[in-house]
Design a protein around this motif. Structure first.
Motif, PDB file in Angstrom:
ATOM      1  N   ALA A 180     -16.896 -98.297 -51.088  1.00 18.47           N
ATOM      2  CA  ALA A 180     -16.936 -97.676 -52.409  1.00 18.47           C
ATOM      3  C   ALA A 180     -16.979 -96.152 -52.280  1.00 18.47           C
ATOM      4  CB  ALA A 180     -18.151 -98.172 -53.185  1.00 18.47           C
ATOM      5  N   GLY A 181     -16.134 -95.492 -53.080  1.00 19.63           N
ATOM      6  CA  GLY A 181     -16.112 -94.034 -53.111  1.00 19.63           C
ATOM      7  C   GLY A 181     -15.175 -93.392 -52.117  1.00 19.63           C
ATOM      8  N   GLU A 182     -14.584 -94.195 -51.221  1.00 18.83           N
ATOM      9  CA  GLU A 182     -13.662 -93.610 -50.243  1.00 18.83           C
ATOM     10  C   GLU A 182     -12.294 -93.362 -50.867  1.00 18.83           C
ATOM     11  OE1 GLU A 182     -14.540 -94.645 -45.760  1.00 18.83           O
ATOM     12  OE2 GLU A 182     -13.964 -96.439 -46.860  1.00 18.83           O
ATOM     13  N   ARG A 183     -11.658 -92.287 -50.420  1.00 17.19           N
ATOM     14  CA  ARG A 183     -10.255 -92.004 -50.777  1.00 17.19           C
ATOM     15  C   ARG A 183      -9.491 -91.977 -49.448  1.00 17.19           C
ATOM     16  NH1 ARG A 183     -13.282 -88.373 -53.728  1.00 17.19           N
ATOM     17  NH2 ARG A 183     -12.673 -86.590 -52.417  1.00 17.19           N
ATOM     18  N   ILE A 184      -8.861 -93.110 -49.130  1.00 11.40           N
ATOM     19  CA  ILE A 184      -8.269 -93.320 -47.810  1.00 11.40           C
ATOM     20  C   ILE A 184      -6.765 -93.095 -47.866  1.00 11.40           C
ATOM     21  CG2 ILE A 184      -7.920 -94.961 -45.936  1.00 11.40           C
ATOM     22  CD1 ILE A 184     -10.437 -96.421 -46.916  1.00 11.40           C
ATOM     23  N   ALA A 185      -6.272 -92.182 -47.023  1.00 10.00           N
ATOM     24  CA  ALA A 185      -4.836 -91.930 -46.915  1.00 10.00           C
ATOM     25  C   ALA A 185      -4.311 -92.607 -45.659  1.00 10.00           C
ATOM     26  CB  ALA A 185      -4.558 -90.437 -46.858  1.00 10.00           C
ATOM     27  N   LEU A 186      -3.340 -93.500 -45.814  1.00 16.99           N
ATOM     28  CA  LEU A 186      -2.655 -94.096 -44.668  1.00 16.99           C
ATOM     29  C   LEU A 186      -1.490 -93.190 -44.284  1.00 16.99           C
ATOM     30  CD1 LEU A 186      -2.436 -97.915 -45.515  1.00 16.99           C
ATOM     31  CD2 LEU A 186      -4.241 -96.681 -44.317  1.00 16.99           C
ATOM     32  N   GLN A 187      -1.442 -92.795 -43.034  1.00 16.83           N
ATOM     33  CA  GLN A 187      -0.367 -91.926 -42.568  1.00 16.83           C
ATOM     34  C   GLN A 187       0.274 -92.500 -41.324  1.00 16.83           C
ATOM     35  OE1 GLN A 187      -1.709 -87.865 -42.098  1.00 16.83           O
ATOM     36  NE2 GLN A 187      -1.944 -87.559 -44.305  1.00 16.83           N
ATOM     37  N   GLY A 188       1.554 -92.182 -41.164  1.00 13.58           N
ATOM     38  CA  GLY A 188       2.291 -92.662 -40.009  1.00 13.58           C
ATOM     39  C   GLY A 188       3.776 -92.567 -40.271  1.00 13.58           C
ATOM     40  N   PRO A 189       4.605 -92.729 -39.245  1.00 12.55           N
ATOM     41  CA  PRO A 189       6.057 -92.611 -39.416  1.00 12.55           C
ATOM     42  C   PRO A 189       6.612 -93.736 -40.276  1.00 12.55           C
ATOM     43  CG  PRO A 189       5.528 -93.446 -37.231  1.00 12.55           C
ATOM     44  CD  PRO A 189       4.234 -93.049 -37.851  1.00 12.55           C
ATOM     45  N   ASN A 190       7.778 -93.482 -40.848  1.00  8.00           N
ATOM     46  CA  ASN A 190       8.454 -94.524 -41.625  1.00  8.00           C
ATOM     47  C   ASN A 190       8.664 -95.758 -40.753  1.00  8.00           C
ATOM     48  OD1 ASN A 190       8.643 -92.929 -43.900  1.00  8.00           O
ATOM     49  ND2 ASN A 190      10.712 -92.191 -43.424  1.00  8.00           N
ATOM     50  N   GLY A 191       8.401 -96.940 -41.334  1.00 11.99           N
ATOM     51  CA  GLY A 191       8.612 -98.184 -40.613  1.00 11.99           C
ATOM     52  C   GLY A 191       7.411 -98.691 -39.854  1.00 11.99           C
ATOM     53  N   CYS A 192       6.253 -98.028 -39.995  1.00 19.06           N
ATOM     54  CA  CYS A 192       5.072 -98.487 -39.249  1.00 19.06           C
ATOM     55  C   CYS A 192       4.248 -99.486 -40.050  1.00 19.06           C
ATOM     56  CB  CYS A 192       4.212 -97.297 -38.823  1.00 19.06           C
ATOM     57  SG  CYS A 192       3.347 -96.478 -40.180  1.00 19.06           S
ATOM     58  N   GLY A 193       4.657 -99.809 -41.274  1.00 17.42           N
ATOM     59  CA  GLY A 193       3.987-100.863 -42.033  1.00 17.42           C
ATOM     60  C   GLY A 193       2.977-100.391 -43.063  1.00 17.42           C
ATOM     61  N   LYS A 194       3.036 -99.133 -43.463  1.00 14.18           N
ATOM     62  CA  LYS A 194       2.061 -98.613 -44.429  1.00 14.18           C
ATOM     63  C   LYS A 194       2.139 -99.363 -45.759  1.00 14.18           C
ATOM     64  CE  LYS A 194       3.584 -94.377 -44.260  1.00 14.18           C
ATOM     65  NZ  LYS A 194       4.684 -94.554 -43.287  1.00 14.18           N
ATOM     66  N   SER A 195       3.342 -99.506 -46.294  1.00 19.85           N
ATOM     67  CA  SER A 195       3.501-100.219 -47.567  1.00 19.85           C
ATOM     68  C   SER A 195       3.098-101.682 -47.438  1.00 19.85           C
ATOM     69  CB  SER A 195       4.944-100.112 -48.061  1.00 19.85           C
ATOM     70  OG  SER A 195       5.270 -98.778 -48.410  1.00 19.85           O
TER      71      SER A 195
ATOM     72  N   ALA B 206      -7.987 -86.671 -49.650  1.00 19.61           N
ATOM     73  CA  ALA B 206      -8.465 -87.754 -48.781  1.00 19.61           C
ATOM     74  C   ALA B 206      -9.848 -87.463 -48.200  1.00 19.61           C
ATOM     75  CB  ALA B 206      -7.473 -88.005 -47.657  1.00 19.61           C
ATOM     76  N   THR B 207     -10.728 -88.458 -48.276  1.00 21.89           N
ATOM     77  CA  THR B 207     -12.006 -88.373 -47.557  1.00 21.89           C
ATOM     78  C   THR B 207     -11.860 -88.936 -46.150  1.00 21.89           C
ATOM     79  OG1 THR B 207     -12.690 -90.540 -48.414  1.00 21.89           O
ATOM     80  CG2 THR B 207     -13.337 -88.583 -49.685  1.00 21.89           C
ATOM     81  N   ARG B 208     -10.807 -89.727 -45.935  1.00 20.94           N
ATOM     82  CA  ARG B 208     -10.565 -90.305 -44.605  1.00 20.94           C
ATOM     83  C   ARG B 208      -9.074 -90.547 -44.436  1.00 20.94           C
ATOM     84  NH1 ARG B 208     -11.508 -95.806 -42.202  1.00 20.94           N
ATOM     85  NH2 ARG B 208     -12.298 -96.522 -44.218  1.00 20.94           N
ATOM     86  N   ILE B 209      -8.541 -90.160 -43.299  1.00 22.13           N
ATOM     87  CA  ILE B 209      -7.134 -90.389 -42.980  1.00 22.13           C
ATOM     88  C   ILE B 209      -7.055 -91.437 -41.879  1.00 22.13           C
ATOM     89  CG2 ILE B 209      -5.036 -89.394 -41.995  1.00 22.13           C
ATOM     90  CD1 ILE B 209      -5.754 -86.770 -43.378  1.00 22.13           C
ATOM     91  N   VAL B 210      -6.300 -92.505 -42.133  1.00 20.00           N
ATOM     92  CA  VAL B 210      -6.106 -93.568 -41.157  1.00 20.00           C
ATOM     93  C   VAL B 210      -4.673 -93.479 -40.644  1.00 20.00           C
ATOM     94  CG1 VAL B 210      -6.056 -96.056 -40.792  1.00 20.00           C
ATOM     95  CG2 VAL B 210      -7.806 -95.051 -42.275  1.00 20.00           C
ATOM     96  N   SER B 211      -4.529 -93.212 -39.362  1.00 25.36           N
ATOM     97  CA  SER B 211      -3.206 -93.067 -38.766  1.00 25.36           C
ATOM     98  C   SER B 211      -2.677 -94.413 -38.286  1.00 25.36           C
ATOM     99  CB  SER B 211      -3.248 -92.081 -37.593  1.00 25.36           C
ATOM    100  OG  SER B 211      -3.633 -90.791 -38.038  1.00 25.36           O
ATOM    101  N   MET B 212      -1.391 -94.642 -38.527  1.00 21.09           N
ATOM    102  CA  MET B 212      -0.732 -95.859 -38.080  1.00 21.09           C
ATOM    103  C   MET B 212       0.442 -95.489 -37.177  1.00 21.09           C
ATOM    104  SD  MET B 212      -0.730 -98.104 -41.623  1.00 21.09           S
ATOM    105  CE  MET B 212      -0.038 -99.538 -40.759  1.00 21.09           C
ATOM    106  N   GLN B 213       0.728 -96.363 -36.238  1.00 24.93           N
ATOM    107  CA  GLN B 213       1.841 -96.166 -35.328  1.00 24.93           C
ATOM    108  C   GLN B 213       2.769 -97.381 -35.393  1.00 24.93           C
ATOM    109  OE1 GLN B 213       2.204 -93.283 -33.765  1.00 24.93           O
ATOM    110  NE2 GLN B 213       0.179 -92.546 -34.469  1.00 24.93           N
ATOM    111  N   LYS B 214       4.032 -97.172 -35.028  1.00 24.21           N
ATOM    112  CA  LYS B 214       4.956 -98.301 -34.966  1.00 24.21           C
ATOM    113  C   LYS B 214       4.549 -99.245 -33.851  1.00 24.21           C
ATOM    114  CE  LYS B 214       9.099 -96.157 -36.934  1.00 24.21           C
ATOM    115  NZ  LYS B 214      10.514 -95.811 -36.727  1.00 24.21           N
ATOM    116  N   ALA B 215       4.706-100.532 -34.132  1.00 17.41           N
ATOM    117  CA  ALA B 215       4.330-101.539 -33.122  1.00 17.41           C
ATOM    118  C   ALA B 215       5.289-101.497 -31.942  1.00 17.41           C
ATOM    119  CB  ALA B 215       4.344-102.907 -33.772  1.00 17.41           C
TER     120      ALA B 215
END
Length: 496
Positions: A335-350, A487-496
């Protein structure tokens, strides 16, 4: 370089009563790196089309340099990309194209693939490479960032910063700051040209607005004072005139009544002079605040949740057939977090956002959502938005007055919402979806690239809303300034 002169430009779409442009005049140097900004619905794309000669108009547009427009229309996307290049620019030179592709970090092998199989970012970069491989053209670039991830935007911004001779539409503040040296702004009352990047323009705009606000307040006080003074003198002169008897000359003060009558005449004349000053102040006031952009506060009331942890994803693997886009991914939403998912196109963010909302996504791993959790989702695409605003209100079961109020503050008046929503601009359609989401009773908001097509002023309003009300939100957004501020927290994603 040459100049493009626009004089008394007037244009109205067929079937519309309100002109997009009315007697607009300005000139631009074709050597500038020019950014075009303005709120949604102000006519940015329309202006590019008018410069291309697409629509008939009144007034004059004089330019000695031919123009090219981005994005190109690809009629055979299933063909190899090299054929799409020929379709875009029949007289292209391969070596020039290869040079531009290298600057944009595009491998030449993509030219042999079907154009339709290229990612949105690859298509954008290839079209820009074609655009800049031709010479002696003035380039009109309409929102190139919509399919670019954050690294892609930074790359293209650096690429454009080394070019000259283009007019660029973008709503990304950091992107504009990195590549333009002039700003053309379509304002409420006129069109203006400013030297510098977006931050320079914004600073000048805020300074001008503040100056006009102070001057407006001073004039209002002066008008009120003059009005009171004129009223007092008029009333006094009227009373003195009523007491006047006889017509003795005014230079005989011993004749009291005649003296009073002459004094009343002088007082009435001063009252009329004061009234003229008041009217002049009113006319001066009319010239102020014509271009003041409303940045009214938006409001959000998010439902409280009974536990701190709203949702959790553990060891998530997402695959579409043989293609794995995401593996061993975890996310906990509190509760209260504003989380930004970041990473290159095609890494599954959507895909992660869809999974979080309970949509049908082929996956392995564990998804936990709090019992009774209500989620409001806004997707990238607005193509499914159709029908009337009234139908959307009924479907979403949201408060009508609040919905229209939010859109009005985002510069979408109710009158424009009385037609089919498909007829709105892309930015206006996205605002409709965001306004509906802000009206929904939810514990968690999940937004997938919410700022696509949204104008800069509205982006700032949404940013201020999230900072003020601090809702729980998980989002994907490639606007660097927005993410850094919100964003209060940035979560980085990478391509598998």
């Amino acid at each position: 370089m040459s100049l493009i002169h626009v004089k008394n430009l007037t244009f109205t779409y067929d079937g519309s009563y309100e002109p997009v442009f009315e007697n607009a005049s300005f000139q631009i140097d074709t050597g500038w790196r020019l950014g075009l900004i303005g709120r949604n619905g102000r006519g940015k794309t329309t202006l590019l089309r008018l410069l291309c000669g697409t629509y008939p108009y009144q007034g004059t547009i004089s330019a000695s340099t031919p123009v090219s427009y981005f994005p190109y229309l690809i009629r055979r996307p299933e063909a190899p990309a090299i054929d799409a290049v020929s379709e875009m620019e029949p007289d292209y030179e391969l070596w020039r194209l290869q040079c531009e592709m290298e600057k944009l970090r595009l491998d030449e092998s993509i030219l042999l693939r079907s154009y339709a199989t290229l990612s949105g970012g690859e298509q954008t970069k290839l079209q820009l490479a074609v655009l800049f491989s031709s010479e002696q053209h003035y380039l009109l670039i309409d929102e190139p960032t919509n399919h670019l991830d954050l690294p892609g935007r930074e790359l293209v911004s650096r690429y454009l910063s080394r070019k000259r001779g283009f007019l660029l539409v973008s709503h990304d503040r950091a992107f504009l700051d990195g590549c333009v040296d002039h700003i053309l702004s379509i304002n409420r009352a006129d069109i203006q040209v400013c030297r510098g990047n977006f931050s320079t323009w914004m600073e000048n705009r805020e300074r001008q607005d503040a100056f006009e606000q102070r001057k407006n307040e001073k004039l209002l006080r002066e008008i009120a004072r003059l009005q009171d003074t004129a009223r007092e003198k008029t009333q006094w002169a009227g009373r003195a005139e009523a007491r006047k008897i006889g017509s003795a000359p005014a230079d005989r003060p011993d004749n009291y009544r005649s003296y009073q009558g002459a004094k009343a005449e002088r007082t009435m004349a001063r009252a009329k002079a004061i009234e003229k000053r008041r009217e002049a102040a009113l006319e001066e006031k009319k010239l102020l605040l014509k271009n003041l952009e409303r940045r009214e506060e938006l409001k959000l009331v998010q439902l409280p949740f009974y536990t701190e942890r709203l949702a959790e994803l553990r060891n998530i693997r997402i695959a579409y057939g043989a293609r794995t886009v995401c593996d061993s991914f975890g996310l906990s939403v509190r509760a209260g977090e504003r989380i930004a998912l970041q990473g290159p196109n095609g890494c599954g963010k959507s895909s992660i956002l869809h999974l979080l909302c309970g949509m049908d996504v082929p996956h392995g791993g564990e998804v936990r959502r709090g019992s009774g959790l209500r989620i409001s989702f806004v997707g990238q695409n607005t193509s499914g938005l159709c029908g009337s605003a009234a139908e959307l209100i009924r479907e979403k079961e949201i408060d009508e007055s609040r919905f229209y109020s939010i859109l009005n503050k985002l510069d979408v008046p109710k009158a424009q919402l009385e037609r089919d929503l498909r007829l709105l601009s892309e930015g206006q359609r996205k605002k409709v979806l965001l306004a509906a989401s802000l009206c929904e009773r939810a514990h968690l908001h999940v937004w997938d690239e919410p700022l696509n097509y949204i104008d800069v002023i509205s982006r700032i309003q949404i940013e201020e809303l999230l900072l003020r009300f601090r809702p729980t939100i998980v989002f994907v957004e490639h606007d660097k300034a927005f993410c850094e501020h919100v964003a209060t927290r940035i979560v980085s994603m990478q391509k598998a």
